[in-house]
Design a protein around this motif. Structure first.
Motif, PDB file in Angstrom:
ATOM      1  N   ARG A 106       0.813  -1.214   0.000  1.00 47.81           N
ATOM      2  CA  ARG A 106       0.000   0.000   0.000  1.00 47.81           C
ATOM      3  C   ARG A 106       0.846   1.263   0.000  1.00 47.81           C
ATOM      4  NH1 ARG A 106      -1.644   3.418   3.824  1.00 47.81           N
ATOM      5  NH2 ARG A 106      -0.709   2.138   5.462  1.00 47.81           N
TER       6      ARG A 106
ATOM      7  N   PRO B  92       3.078   2.282  -4.106  1.00 50.74           N
ATOM      8  CA  PRO B  92       2.160   1.990  -5.214  1.00 50.74           C
ATOM      9  C   PRO B  92       2.854   1.276  -6.375  1.00 50.74           C
ATOM     10  CG  PRO B  92       1.815   4.215  -4.403  1.00 50.74           C
ATOM     11  CD  PRO B  92       3.032   3.708  -3.706  1.00 50.74           C
TER      12      PRO B  92
ATOM     13  N   HIS C  58      -3.853   0.165  -4.534  1.00 50.61           N
ATOM     14  CA  HIS C  58      -3.492   0.538  -5.911  1.00 50.61           C
ATOM     15  C   HIS C  58      -3.591  -0.653  -6.866  1.00 50.61           C
ATOM     16  CE1 HIS C  58      -1.887   3.878  -3.595  1.00 50.61           C
ATOM     17  NE2 HIS C  58      -1.110   3.024  -2.945  1.00 50.61           N
TER      18      HIS C  58
END
Length: 588
Positions: free
Chosen positions: A179, A182, A578
């Motif tokens: 996280r 990305p 993402h």
């Protein structure tokens, strides 16, 4: 809430008041008495309620299978003893029965032969069954015994990361989106291999870990996406140092957990194992061995034999099956279908009805292609007797070895030729590389960090096709229970191996730069091994499926039926890491 376990109540407690908690295994109500078998993880004890206790008698009659209850009462001698259980000479006369939780009608009962899907969906009920409790406790005792042995000998239990870097080790990685970074990912470890090697560089000398590992690969009875292994590494060692120590460990663990003496651990090279048994994990409980007959059939009239007998990489195998003449045609056809799964285009056969009659005593569809002298030579070479059968395989050396190895195992089971007991061995001197025709490059037979038997990089490069590694496997009853090797400890040799595996300098630096750097700073000679906890526990428990000794396993379709995993993730949660899911491509 309780003072004793149900299964541990015995004559020593007669006259004492006890409080027990457990499940109703069985309740039987008669005109003047009610009997309740109360079960916990230690076993069962009988509770006897007389009709002169009206409230308790009524409560007993309302108990259902698997109700969760607490019983307080007095221990007394049982009128009719049950010698099969520890508590069989006593019973409980209750003063109180409390229902702690009523059980709804069960999806299956312990005595039913429920399908595995049902058992896995309601795994908590499956695990209550005494046979499953026993299997899981066998696993627990195994792990406890391993830890005791290792701790007593100075091995250091060190945890290694679960979130790590993706590295090729022969199977697909499970990827975890990062996280905070990305577009980048962690991988779940296929093994702690590189970390334990780096621990040797760091000077920890003797390491172990009961490690969780993850491989995204097809499942079967002895494979799971997530599994447990005993990981070990030693510094300043050669092959025999690792083998002798871990052989001693396995002997002691089997003695402690199973009261079994494993006996001799013979050593056999990979080449010998393939030549004699067609497997790098031969089951020595089956006495049958291959006979190579290429020299006998080079000029015979059976083209399949002659083609492979005269091929540079060909092999023609004969396998005598004692008593095999009794096999039906359907059993022989099933054998051929089984061999086809391992690359066979066919398995020829020959029944020896009467060895004294020569050709006239042989029943075989290929006999007409072989002259009398060749038939006699094959019978003599295999040692076949009246009532036996001979099975034949012809193909490339590896393919013929593989499918005839599978035939040998199936024949052993079908003809009841598997001896009782335990047959361990070490398989050593594995090839360093295998050639991958599809990728047109070498792949590592063990893993890319296994040391070659030669010390010179130029020698390895010049003889890669025939190079032998310093790898070794421990095999038990046809199962590889442990695999290891002496590792590469010089950066230059590791780079040479990467090069031979088609891993260029830039790719090696990207994926393994941290390892290559560590090897440059005085890495000691080191080696290790990893043992499959699930597989050893299954062998000890007498089950063919490792799912039986894993508390919450996945199905062969890689699902957890109890929790419903894997499952879709909401778009908002995916956005946090993402990740965007693309629709699956329709099959064309």
């Amino acid at each position: 809430m309780r003072t004793h376990f149900c299964g541990l109540v015995d004559e020593a407690l007669i006259g004492q008041t006890v409080t027990l908690c457990g499940w109703v295994n069985k309740a039987r109500v008669q005109s003047h008495q009610a009997f309740v078998d109360l079960r916990d993880h230690e076993g069962i004890v009988q509770v006897l309620i007389e009709s002169d206790q009206p409230e308790l008698f009524k409560a007993a009659g309302e108990l259902g299978h698997e109700d969760c209850v607490r019983v307080t009462g007095t221990v007394r001698a049982r009128y009719a003893a049950n010698d099969k259980i520890r508590s069989g000479k006593v019973e409980i006369v209750p003063t109180a029965i409390d229902v702690l939780n009523k059980a709804e009608p069960l999806p299956f009962h312990a005595h039913e032969n429920a399908g595995e899907d049902v058992r896995l969906k309601y795994r908590y009920l499956d695990l209550r069954r005494p046979e499953m409790q026993q299997m899981m406790r066998t696993r627990i005792r195994l792990v406890q015994a391993l830890r005791r042995w290792l701790d007593a000998r100075g091995f250091q239990d060190i945890e290694t990361p679960i979130l790590t870097k993706a590295t090729p080790e022969g199977a697909r990685d499970f990827l975890v989106p990062a996280r905070m970074h990305p577009g980048e990912f962690y991988a779940l470890p296929q093994s702690p291999q590189l970390f334990k090697q780096i621990l040797m560089v760091a000077g920890f000398d003797r390491y172990y870990q009961i490690a969780r590992c993850f491989r995204d690969e097809a499942l079967r009875a002895d494979r799971q996406l997530e599994f447990t292994q005993l990981d070990m590494e030693f510094a300043w060692v050669g092959e025999r140092d690792v083998q002798d120590a871990t052989e001693s460990m396995i002997r002691e663990v089997f003695r402690e957990v199973m009261d079994v003496e494993l006996g001799e651990f013979p050593r056999m090279t990979y080449a010998e194992a393939m030549r004699r048994y067609g497997s790098d994990k031969p089951d020595l409980r089956i006495a049958m061995e291959f006979t190579d007959i290429a020299d006998l059939v080079k000029t015979c009239g059976f083209k399949v034999f002659t083609d492979w007998a005269n091929h540079e990489d060909g092999r023609v195998i004969a396998l005598r099956a004692p008593g095999g003449a009794a096999l039906s045609r359907k059993q022989i056809d099933d054998l051929g279908a089984h061999a086809a799964k391992y690359g066979a285009k066919g398995v020829a056969w020959m029944k020896i009805d009467d060895a004294a009659k020569g050709r006239d005593g042989i029943n075989s569809p290929i006999a007409k292609f072989l002259d009398d002298a060749t038939l006699a030579a094959i019978v003599q070479a295999t040692g076949a007797q009246s009532g036996d059968a001979i099975f034949f395989g012809a193909a490339s050396y590896k393919t013929a070895s593989d499918f005839m190895g599978a035939v040998r195992l199936k024949l052993g089971r079908d003809l009841d030729l598997v001896d009782a007991g335990w047959k361990p061995l070490w398989v050593t001197d594995f090839p360093m590389f295998e050639w991958d025709d599809e990728a047109q490059r070498y792949v590592a037979l063990h893993h890319p960090f296994t040391a070659p038997a030669v010390d010179d990089e130029a020698d390895l490069r010049a003889n890669a096709k025939t190079a032998v590694s310093r790898g070794y496997d421990m095999v038990l009853n046809g199962n590889e229970i442990g695999g290891g090797s002496i590792r590469i400890h010089r950066s230059s040799m590791q780079s040479a191996v990467f090069e031979l595996l088609g891993i260029g300098k830039d790719e090696a630096e990207l994926k393994f730069g941290f390892l290559l750097d560590a090897l440059r700073y005085g890495a000691p000679p080191h080696g290790g091994i990893a043992f499959g906890i699930d597989r050893i526990a299954a062998l000890m428990a007498g089950t063919e499926s490792i799912r039986d000794v894993i508390a919450f396993p996945k199905t062969t379709t890689a699902q957890c039926l109890m929790t419903g995993a894997p499952s879709p993730i909401p778009d908002a949660q995916l956005a946090e890491v993402h990740v965007q899911v693309r629709p699956a491509q329709a099959a064309s």
